[in-house]
Design a protein around this motif. Structure first.
Motif, PDB file in Angstrom:
ATOM      1  N   GLU A 129      -4.986  -5.887   5.961  1.00 20.19           N
ATOM      2  CA  GLU A 129      -6.427  -5.843   6.249  1.00 20.19           C
ATOM      3  C   GLU A 129      -6.677  -5.430   7.695  1.00 20.19           C
ATOM      4  O   GLU A 129      -7.609  -4.663   7.991  1.00 20.19           O
ATOM      5  N   ARG A 139      -8.628  -1.945   8.731  1.00 17.62           N
ATOM      6  CA  ARG A 139      -9.797  -1.920   9.613  1.00 17.62           C
ATOM      7  C   ARG A 139      -9.612  -0.892  10.729  1.00 17.62           C
ATOM      8  O   ARG A 139     -10.541  -0.117  11.044  1.00 17.62           O
ATOM      9  N   GLN A 146     -10.041   2.625   9.420  1.00 23.61           N
ATOM     10  CA  GLN A 146     -11.458   2.959   9.237  1.00 23.61           C
ATOM     11  C   GLN A 146     -12.086   3.398  10.559  1.00 23.61           C
ATOM     12  O   GLN A 146     -12.876   4.348  10.617  1.00 23.61           O
ATOM     13  N   GLN A 147     -11.690   2.708  11.638  1.00 22.31           N
ATOM     14  CA  GLN A 147     -12.208   3.081  12.951  1.00 22.31           C
ATOM     15  C   GLN A 147     -11.699   4.446  13.388  1.00 22.31           C
ATOM     16  O   GLN A 147     -12.398   5.186  14.094  1.00 22.31           O
ATOM     17  N   TYR A 175      -6.438 -11.883  12.740  1.00 23.45           N
ATOM     18  CA  TYR A 175      -5.899 -11.511  11.429  1.00 23.45           C
ATOM     19  C   TYR A 175      -4.561 -12.182  11.117  1.00 23.45           C
ATOM     20  O   TYR A 175      -4.262 -12.445   9.947  1.00 23.45           O
TER      21      TYR A 175
END
Length: 559
Positions: free
Chosen positions: A441, A445, A448-449, A549
């Protein structure tokens, strides 16, 4: 006539080899038919272009860890079933990974089965591993490991011969139901080969001259390189017994973690500091990794490969004779080697983590020296990283430098290098056995950035983001493409952070965080690494949200 038996079996989930083969807990391998399934899948997957298993010659050996003896016998029985012609096996199954690579190449073998989990802990409650190496001596490419995996998912029967156990404690050649099993001294060939690469007389003269006070300490970490190190440093170079420690291979590595870094090789580090050794070195469980230290000096693997490359043609006969065709490093490794390549006008490559990428370049004659920040350094003399080769390279460099500048220390060599090239401050934070889902995860993330370029132009703690990507590599030799090899955040001043998940653990996930900052300010060269990098480390933790995380406030290992 050989009587081959067939036994019904069923597939096991998760027998997918990583970059270094299949690594699991010993108890997983001990399940009925688990090891047999995987070994037979290896034999069936040997490419026909390499000759296939029938009639093959295979080099077999490992790092002496727990469960090795049982697996050696399994390989014999299944090899007969597959029609293998010959097994070349190290005495007691002991064979370092680089020594195995050399034997494969020297004997023009079809390949090799290496029984090792490298730097992972050993013993009944810890890890075991099996990997296949090709005829070039290097790790199998994905095309072969993928085929092994596909076979493990559909395997229905085992083909084997019921034969008496082979005695691997005696050097001998055995004929067993059409299979030749040659048990050899796994140290001899390797030591002889090192003598063709290095000037042992020059190293010996430097280390043993009457007025020399240069003290050496090698730590075998109770792994496979113990016998090799003892033979080299005591037997060949004439050093006293006090120059080696933990040189007896043990099934559980003496309860220690055979990973040569400042955390797990703390016994060596403490002795070098307390007893004022000039040079200290360690190698890991299977002998492919290394750590180099001096009194009050730690040589990062990134700096080590750069310094070896800088001195190669001056200090090492192998390169004096053959030249240096090119340099390469893994992507997370610091950019110190890049600077050497530029200054010496050498072809340079940045590749994904995994030695097979270097092997392709070496086979094509385009890379002579390479390294990974994970304490792996090597050259085209074999197709694996080689811990003792790196140690001998450093001793050659010290002998060479001291021939004109007496009393030059490891720290002096480092500082002299920085004065030429500047210093790449570099560190790696390992977070071991974290929750795999949460680690995925975190990386998702970040990806995605990257896709949205939402980090570009932002400033964190004084560092402005210039570029972000997920490293991909087009292999110039076989044209294969490797994607998603590590998230990179590169700042305007050239500093960078890299985050990737490692595949070398046996359970859970290992998150690796790399930070690098370049300086050409001589006043900064003597700084302690963590102090110099702390502002960037803080930025890395902020951008990655790693603590959130993983739930880890501190890394397992800092290197």
């Amino acid at each position: 006539m050989v009587s081959i038996q067939t036994t019904a079996t069923t597939p096991f989930e998760g027998q997918k080899p990583g970059t270094s083969g299949l690594r699991k807990r010993v108890k997983v391998f001990q399940q009925k038919n688990y090891t047999e399934n995987f070994v037979q899948a290896i034999l069936e997957a040997i490419p026909q272009s390499e000759g296939g298993a029938k009639g093959a010659t295979l080099v077999v050996g490992g790092d002496g860890r727990y469960y090795l003896d049982e697996v050696l016998q399994i390989i014999v029985r299944l090899s007969i079933g597959a029609g293998v012609s010959k097994l070349i096996v190290g005495k007691n199954g002991i064979l370092s990974t680089p020594a195995a690579s050399h034997l494969i190449r020297k004997n023009k073998a079809t390949g090799g089965i290496l029984l090792t989990a490298s730097h992972n802990p050993g013993g009944p409650e810890n890890d075991f591993g099996i990997k296949y190496n090709m005829s070039n001596g290097g790790p199998a490419p994905e095309s072969v490991t993928d085929k092994i995996y596909e076979i493990t998912k559909t395997i229905k029967e085992l083909r084997w011969a019921d034969v008496p156990a082979v005695d691997f404690s005696k050097i001998a050649t055995n004929q067993i139901e059409g299979l030749t099993v040659q048990v050899i001294d796994g140290v001899d060939d390797y030591v002889d080969y090192m003598k063709t690469i290095f000037d042992f007389d020059a190293i010996r003269a430097f280390l043993t001259k009457d007025d020399n006070k240069f003290k050496v300490l090698f730590d075998g970490m109770n792994g496979v390189t113990g016998p090799y190190g003892h033979r080299l440093f005591v037997g060949e170079l004439g050093l006293p017994e006090s120059s080696v420690m933990r040189c007896q291979p043990l099934p559980d590595f003496g309860g220690a973690h055979p990973d040569p870094n400042l955390t797990y090789a703390h016994d060596l580090v403490e002795r070098v500091d307390k007893e004022k050794y000039d040079f200290g070195a360690a190698s890991d469980g299977d002998g492919d990794r290394n750590m180099i230290i001096g009194y009050k000096a730690f040589v990062t693997p990134s700096d080590s490969v750069a310094i070896i490359a800088h001195y190669a043609k001056e200090a090492i006969p192998y390169f004096k004779k053959n030249g240096v065709n090119g340099l390469a490093r893994s992507m997370p490794t610091s950019q110190a080697l890049d600077l050497v390549a530029k200054k010496q006008n050498l072809e340079f490559f940045e590749v994904p983590t995994g030695w097979k990428f270097f092997g392709n370049l070496m086979d094509a004659g385009r890379c002579s020296i390479c390294g990974e920040e994970s304490f792996g350094t090597g050259s085209d003399h074999v197709r694996e990283k080689d811990g003792l080769w790196a140690v001998l390279s450093w001793l050659s460099i010290l002998a060479h430098v001291n021939s004109t500048r007496p009393n030059t220390s490891v720290q002096d060599v480092l500082q002299a290098h920085y004065k030429i090239y500047g210093r790449n401050f570099f560190s790696r934070y390992d977070y071991e056995e974290v929750d795999g889902q949460r680690a995925d995860e975190m990386v998702s993330r970040l990806r995605q950035q990257i896709e949205t370029k939402s980090l570009v132009g932002k400033t964190f703690g004084g560092f402005t983001v210039a570029k972000t990507d997920d490293f991909s590599y087009l292999d110039p030799i076989d044209q294969s493409v490797s994607k998603k090899q590590g998230v990179r955040v590169i700042f305007e001043d050239g500093s960078r952070i890299v985050i990737r998940l490692s595949g070398t653990g046996s359970q859970g996930a290992t998150v690796r965080l790399y930070v690098e900052k370049y300086s050409n300010n001589p006043e900064e060269y003597p700084l302690e690494t963590q102090k110099a990098l702390q502002p960037l480390i803080d930025v890395a933790l902020e951008i990655s949200q790693l603590v959130k995380y993983t739930g880890r406030e501190e890394p397992t290992v800092i290197t």
